[in-house]
Design an enzyme around this catalytic site. Structure first.
Site, PDB file in Angstrom:
ATOM      1  N   ASN A  13       0.273  -5.996 -10.286  1.00 50.83           N
ATOM      2  CA  ASN A  13      -0.928  -6.238  -9.387  1.00 50.83           C
ATOM      3  C   ASN A  13      -1.936  -7.127  -9.917  1.00 50.83           C
ATOM      4  O   ASN A  13      -2.453  -7.991  -9.115  1.00 50.83           O
ATOM      5  CB  ASN A  13      -1.562  -4.999  -8.852  1.00 50.83           C
ATOM      6  CG  ASN A  13      -0.731  -4.050  -7.737  1.00 50.83           C
ATOM      7  OD1 ASN A  13      -0.767  -4.756  -6.666  1.00 50.83           O
ATOM      8  ND2 ASN A  13      -0.019  -3.104  -8.498  1.00 50.83           N
ATOM      9  N   HIS A 108      -3.637   2.418  -4.999  1.00 43.91           N
ATOM     10  CA  HIS A 108      -2.799   3.701  -4.993  1.00 43.91           C
ATOM     11  C   HIS A 108      -1.777   3.491  -4.241  1.00 43.91           C
ATOM     12  O   HIS A 108      -1.810   3.264  -2.948  1.00 43.91           O
ATOM     13  CB  HIS A 108      -3.962   4.863  -4.654  1.00 43.91           C
ATOM     14  CG  HIS A 108      -3.188   6.386  -4.949  1.00 43.91           C
ATOM     15  ND1 HIS A 108      -2.778   6.739  -6.065  1.00 43.91           N
ATOM     16  CD2 HIS A 108      -2.448   6.945  -4.262  1.00 43.91           C
ATOM     17  CE1 HIS A 108      -2.039   7.976  -6.125  1.00 43.91           C
ATOM     18  NE2 HIS A 108      -1.933   7.962  -4.709  1.00 43.91           N
ATOM     19  N   GLU A 173       1.742  -3.597  -1.802  1.00 44.67           N
ATOM     20  CA  GLU A 173       0.297  -3.572  -2.783  1.00 44.67           C
ATOM     21  C   GLU A 173       0.117  -4.994  -3.326  1.00 44.67           C
ATOM     22  O   GLU A 173      -0.903  -5.319  -3.157  1.00 44.67           O
ATOM     23  CB  GLU A 173       0.834  -2.779  -4.012  1.00 44.67           C
ATOM     24  CG  GLU A 173       1.269  -1.324  -3.760  1.00 44.67           C
ATOM     25  CD  GLU A 173       1.276  -0.624  -5.214  1.00 44.67           C
ATOM     26  OE1 GLU A 173       0.569  -1.119  -6.129  1.00 44.67           O
ATOM     27  OE2 GLU A 173       2.299   0.204  -5.253  1.00 44.67           O
TER      28      GLU A 173
HETATM   29  C1  GRF Z   1       0.922   0.487  -8.935  1.00 40.39           C
HETATM   30  O1  GRF Z   1       1.989   1.078  -8.314  1.00 40.39           O
HETATM   31  C2  GRF Z   1      -0.431   1.025  -8.450  1.00 40.39           C
HETATM   32  O2  GRF Z   1      -0.486   1.554  -7.068  1.00 40.39           O
HETATM   33  C3  GRF Z   1      -0.864   2.330  -9.373  1.00 40.39           C
HETATM   34  O3  GRF Z   1      -0.121   1.778 -10.550  1.00 40.39           O
HETATM   35  C4  GRF Z   1       0.772   0.856 -10.429  1.00 40.39           C
HETATM   36  C5  GRF Z   1       0.552  -0.222 -11.178  1.00 40.39           C
HETATM   37  O4  GRF Z   1       1.609  -1.218 -11.313  1.00 40.39           O
HETATM   38  N1  GRF Z   1      -2.142   2.309  -9.531  1.00 40.39           N
HETATM   39  P1  GRF Z   1       1.417  -2.675 -11.833  1.00 40.39           P
HETATM   40  O5  GRF Z   1       0.766  -2.474 -13.113  1.00 40.39           O
HETATM   41  O6  GRF Z   1       0.162  -3.227 -11.173  1.00 40.39           O
HETATM   42  O7  GRF Z   1       2.847  -3.278 -11.917  1.00 40.39           O
END
Ligand code: GRF
Length: 215
Positions: A13, A108, A173
């Site tokens: 992300n 989330h 996401e």
């Molecule tokens: C994601 O699924 C987010 O929703 C949750 O933790 C994960 C993080 O993934 N809070 P990344 O580190 O962004 O790949």
């Protein structure tokens, strides 16, 4: 506008936010990545994009509050306007939340208020829910309870494993987080208590509400 990202892990992300800035879709600067894990992949991504990395080992602080006081001092020093939690595995204390009221976002991987906390996809499958999704929200003192900005819904299939469901959700996401941050930088997010509205956004169609505009 200066943005800080707090991450503990893989950083996918975080990378999407960085790319959205690089592509000129988000007009802001991601000034710093703060991490509590030295080996976080997110830190490698930050270095790749020449973003300042600050590693803060929790062990070096007497308690959570002292840890968050340090974070607040760094964020103030860097003149940060928005803090994005992206796979940040620590509970944020009221010290940080009060210092950046309605200026801390989190992503989330469920349709909140369903399935807050950890181990989300396994819980969704065990419960037999037929929809899941992703939520970007402002952070308050509860766990995944803050005002909701944007949500995406995905189907849960009979053959799903926690991994396949996680993958389907992660794709969304990667769109809704940059979109929420872009709206914030454009000053289009209005908050009344826990009700968040995005000015001039469309609330009419699934699977994402408010509708994606740029991602
Ligand atoms: C994601 O699924 C987010 O929703 C949750 O933790 C994960 C993080 O993934 N809070 P990344 O580190 O962004 O790949």
């Amino acid at each position: 506008m200066k943005i800080a990202v707090l991450a503990s892990g893989r950083g996918s992300n975080f990378k999407k936010l960085v790319e959205a800035v690089k592509d000129g879709k988000i007009k802001a600067e991601i000034s710093i990545l703060i991490t509590d894990r030295e080996a976080a992949k997110a830190a490698d991504i930050a270095r790749e994009f020449n973003i300042n990395v600050c590693y803060l080992p929790f062990k070096k602080f007497p308690d959570r509050d002292a840890y968050d006081r340090k974070i607040v001092s760094i964020l103030k020093q860097e003149d940060i306007s928005l803090v994005c939690l992206a796979g940040y595995m620590r509970i944020v204390t009221p010290t940080l939340i009060k210092a950046f009221k309605n200026r801390i976002m989190n992503i989330h991987p469920s349709l909140l208020p369903a399935f807050p906390g950890l181990g989300v996809h396994k819980k969704v499958l065990e419960y037999g829910a037929k929809f899941s999704g992703a939520t970007v929200h402002f952070v308050d003192t509860g766990v995944d309870t803050g005002p909701i900005i944007i949500q995406a819904v995905v189907p849960v299939k009979p053959e799903d494993t926690p991994e396949s469901l996680a993958e389907r959700i992660l794709k969304w996401e990667h769109k809704i987080y940059p979109q929420a941050v872009k709206w914030f930088t454009e000053d289009r997010i209005k908050i009344d208590g826990r009700i968040v509205t995005v000015e001039k956004a469309s609330y009419d169609s699934l699977p994402v509400i408010p509708s994606l505009e740029d991602f």
